[in-house]
Design a protein around this motif. Structure first.
Motif, short mmCIF file in Angstrom:
data_model
loop_
_atom_site.label_atom_id
_atom_site.label_comp_id
_atom_site.label_asym_id
_atom_site.label_seq_id
_atom_site.Cartn_x
_atom_site.Cartn_y
_atom_site.Cartn_z
N PHE A 217 0.83 -1.20 0.00
CA PHE A 217 0.00 0.00 0.00
C PHE A 217 0.86 1.25 0.00
CE2 PHE A 217 -2.02 3.47 2.33
CZ PHE A 217 -3.18 3.65 1.58
N ALA A 218 1.87 1.28 0.86
CA ALA A 218 2.73 2.46 0.94
C ALA A 218 3.45 2.72 -0.37
CB ALA A 218 3.73 2.30 2.08
N PHE A 219 3.88 1.65 -1.05
CA PHE A 219 4.61 1.80 -2.31
C PHE A 219 3.73 2.50 -3.34
CE2 PHE A 219 5.47 0.12 -6.58
CZ PHE A 219 6.77 0.56 -6.75
N TRP A 220 2.50 1.99 -3.56
CA TRP A 220 1.63 2.60 -4.57
C TRP A 220 1.14 3.98 -4.14
CZ3 TRP A 220 1.86 0.96 -9.21
CH2 TRP A 220 2.11 -0.39 -9.48
N TYR A 221 0.83 4.11 -2.87
CA TYR A 221 0.35 5.38 -2.33
C TYR A 221 1.38 6.49 -2.55
CZ TYR A 221 -0.56 8.66 1.56
OH TYR A 221 -0.74 9.77 2.34
N LEU A 222 2.63 6.18 -2.27
CA LEU A 222 3.68 7.19 -2.37
C LEU A 222 4.18 7.37 -3.80
CD1 LEU A 222 5.51 6.11 0.88
CD2 LEU A 222 4.27 8.24 0.54
N LEU A 223 4.20 6.29 -4.57
CA LEU A 223 4.61 6.40 -5.97
C LEU A 223 3.63 7.28 -6.75
CD1 LEU A 223 6.44 5.53 -8.34
CD2 LEU A 223 4.90 3.58 -8.67
N ILE A 224 2.34 7.06 -6.57
CA ILE A 224 1.34 7.86 -7.28
C ILE A 224 1.38 9.30 -6.81
CG2 ILE A 224 -1.14 8.18 -7.58
CD1 ILE A 224 -1.40 5.12 -7.57
N GLU A 225 1.58 9.51 -5.51
CA GLU A 225 1.73 10.88 -5.02
C GLU A 225 2.93 11.57 -5.67
OE1 GLU A 225 2.88 13.14 -0.87
OE2 GLU A 225 1.65 11.33 -0.75
N CYS A 226 4.03 10.83 -5.81
CA CYS A 226 5.24 11.37 -6.44
C CYS A 226 4.93 11.82 -7.88
CB CYS A 226 6.33 10.30 -6.42
SG CYS A 226 7.84 10.75 -7.31
N VAL A 227 4.25 10.97 -8.64
CA VAL A 227 3.92 11.29 -10.03
C VAL A 227 3.02 12.51 -10.11
CG1 VAL A 227 2.73 10.45 -12.09
CG2 VAL A 227 4.24 8.91 -10.81
N VAL A 228 2.00 12.58 -9.25
CA VAL A 228 1.06 13.70 -9.28
C VAL A 228 1.77 15.01 -8.97
CG1 VAL A 228 -0.91 14.70 -8.05
CG2 VAL A 228 -0.99 12.32 -8.79
N LYS A 229 2.67 15.01 -8.02
CA LYS A 229 3.36 16.25 -7.65
C LYS A 229 4.35 16.68 -8.72
CE LYS A 229 2.65 15.89 -2.70
NZ LYS A 229 3.20 15.60 -1.37
N ILE A 230 4.99 15.71 -9.38
CA ILE A 230 5.87 16.07 -10.50
C ILE A 230 5.04 16.69 -11.63
CG2 ILE A 230 7.27 15.10 -12.36
CD1 ILE A 230 8.43 13.14 -10.37
N LEU A 231 3.90 16.09 -11.93
CA LEU A 231 3.04 16.62 -12.99
C LEU A 231 2.57 18.03 -12.66
CD1 LEU A 231 0.86 13.52 -13.95
CD2 LEU A 231 2.61 14.64 -15.35
#
Length: 508
Positions: A217-231
């Motif tokens: 859960f933490a992996f996907w939660y944080l990976l998607i957050e990373c992508v959204v903030k970069i975008l």
């Protein structure tokens, strides 16, 4: 195996169908546990449902964390901190009262869905508030004077988002606990007949599953957050879009994720809880307060809450602005935190399964403690971190590693200590602890009391690991008393013993 698996899955493997097969295959199938293939399918099904929840939750939540880190930079500085403070204090109160009631009465999926809808409304209100600036800042960034509409939208949106956040995260904890129970049951059924597990093996399997799911859960939660903030940063800095325009896009993304989750499948707990009154459902978090372990395990949550408030309430609008002469990189640095946390959480999940969770708790506390200590440095020339240039990235690297422990190991610990029906109350308390410290931190930032926030961060980070060790030792003594026949009180669950390795015993 394939022939027998097909028969079990389609419920066609009977004594007559087995004899219809070639004799050597029929005898082999008859010797296999009839529940093996069905349990494998069940395990895969619940893992898939957990992934769907993780993906939709993560996309929606990523659109919410972006306004939080931009609040004091896009809105009026004081308003941004007050809005975040209201968001967190409402989350705390919701976690303590509304969240247990909703999740106990309607179930984890309904609680998650209600929280996602409230989060979507929060993003919309923030997008509208960012359009309501009367006078931009002197350097063209931020907002010097906000309209009454900006204050109203920001504060009302934070209140709604806070109500949803408490219900959402408590629902996520309840969903997590239900999936752990289902997978534990499925794996027990897959054991070969005649090799039944003892109680210790069952506990070890549960701890392995909590470590696996919490890190996933933490992996996907944080990976998607990373992508959204970069975008967000790419759209703002390179596509030259206004922050308000990007926030409206994020509102659409949050609404889409909410709709997808609404169409997904639910996961019910193995044992349905006994019917409770409205009062009992509401106070399911409070009843755990008599257990000292809930307080001893609180320090990771408290420390993380203070570090979030310190980074977003002071470091971003002050140290970062002075060091890089811009706040346009907040999105990239938020992505750096989320990316490091996502990668490290997966690594920490593997380490926890092998070495235990104690060393990781120590690592997370050390990262938060370093953030506080580095903030007290005044070099060069009295500027402190504001004069470090790109070396200010050290704050975000430490926050990323500390958050990796918080999002994976810490949640696994609460799942270990408070399984089953206690899960909702335990995860509600976890949210109360983190949001309480964040609320205090944002209020201190808004009132320019930075020294107090730094000292609080140092104290709570320093107490994190010793108190975890005390909780582990207390649990060990309770377990020994149970095994010695001293009795087992209904309010204490001894099936949650974590790794009980020699490291933890020595530390205790």
């Amino acid at each position: 195996h394939d022939v027998c698996s097909f028969g079990a899955r389609s419920n066609q493997l009977t004594s007559s169908s087995a004899t219809a097969l070639p004799w050597h295959i029929g005898n082999y199938c008859s010797a296999l546990p009839s529940t093996m293939s069905a349990s494998e399918d069940e395990s895969r099904r619940y893992r898939w449902r957990f992934l769907v929840m993780s993906w939709t939750f993560s996309v929606n939540h990523a659109t919410v964390t972006t306004p939080i880190i931009y609040a004091s930079s896009v809105l009026v500085y004081r308003l941004g901190n007050y809005a975040n403070a209201i968001l967190y204090i409402t989350t705390m109160l919701s976690s303590l009262t509304l969240a247990p009631l909703v999740n106990n009465h309607f179930g984890a999926k309904t609680g998650l869905l209600a929280g996602l809808i409230a989060y979507t409304i929060y993003v919309l209100c923030f997008a509208l508030a960012s359009l309501s600036c009367q006078q931009p800042g002197d350097d063209g960034e931020g907002c010097a004077v906000g309209s009454h509409a900006q204050w109203t939208l920001a504060l009302a949106g934070s209140f709604i988002g806070g109500l949803g956040a408490g219900v959402l995260w408590t629902g996520q904890g309840a969903f997590f606990t239900a999936v752990v129970e289902r997978l534990s049951e499925a794996e027990q059924q897959m054991e070969v007949a005649g090799q039944a597990e003892d109680e210790q093996d069952t506990q070890d399997a549960r701890q392995r599953i909590t470590a696996e799911l919490s890190s996933t859960f933490a992996f996907w939660y944080l990976l998607i957050e990373c992508v959204v903030k970069i975008l967000f940063t790419v759209l703002q800095k390179y596509a030259m879009m206004k922050a308000s325009s990007v926030f409206f896009i994020w509102f659409g993304v949050a609404a889409l994720a909410t709709a997808v989750f609404a169409c997904s499948h639910d996961v019910k707990p193995v044992k349905q809880p006994q019917p409770l009154s409205v009062k009992q459902k509401t106070l399911s978090a409070v009843v755990l307060w008599k257990d000292p372990k809930i307080w001893l395990l609180s320090f990771t949550n408290l420390t993380f809450g203070f570090s979030v408030a310190w980074l977003n309430g002071y470091v971003n609008p002050n140290f970062l602005h002075e060091a890089l002469h811009s706040t346009n990189f907040i999105g990239f640095l938020g992505a750096l935190i989320a990316g490091l946390a996502g990668v490290s959480s997966k690594l920490f999940g593997c380490c926890a399964a092998r070495f235990g969770k104690g060393p990781l708790v120590f690592l997370g506390a050390a990262c938060f403690l370093l953030i506080a200590c580095l903030s007290t440095i005044t070099a060069p020339d009295g500027k402190g971190p504001g004069g470090w240039g790109w070396y200010i990235l050290v704050f975000y690297i430490l926050q990323g590693l500390g958050r990796g422990v918080y999002e994976s190991t810490n949640k696994g610990i609460f799942g270990d200590f408070f399984p089953g029906a206690k899960g909702i109350g335990a995860f509600a308390n976890s949210m109360v602890q983190g949001t309480l410290s964040s609320t205090v931190g944002f209020v201190l930032a808004a009132t320019s009391r930075q020294d107090a926030m730094i000292y609080l961060l140092i104290v709570f980070a320093g107490l994190t690991f010793p108190c975890y060790a005390m909780a582990r030792e207390l649990q060990r003594r309770e377990r020994n008393a149970c095994e010695a026949g001293a009795g087992k009180d209904d309010s204490t669950d001894f099936s949650s013993g974590d790794e009980f390795s020699s490291q933890d015993s020595d530390t205790g």
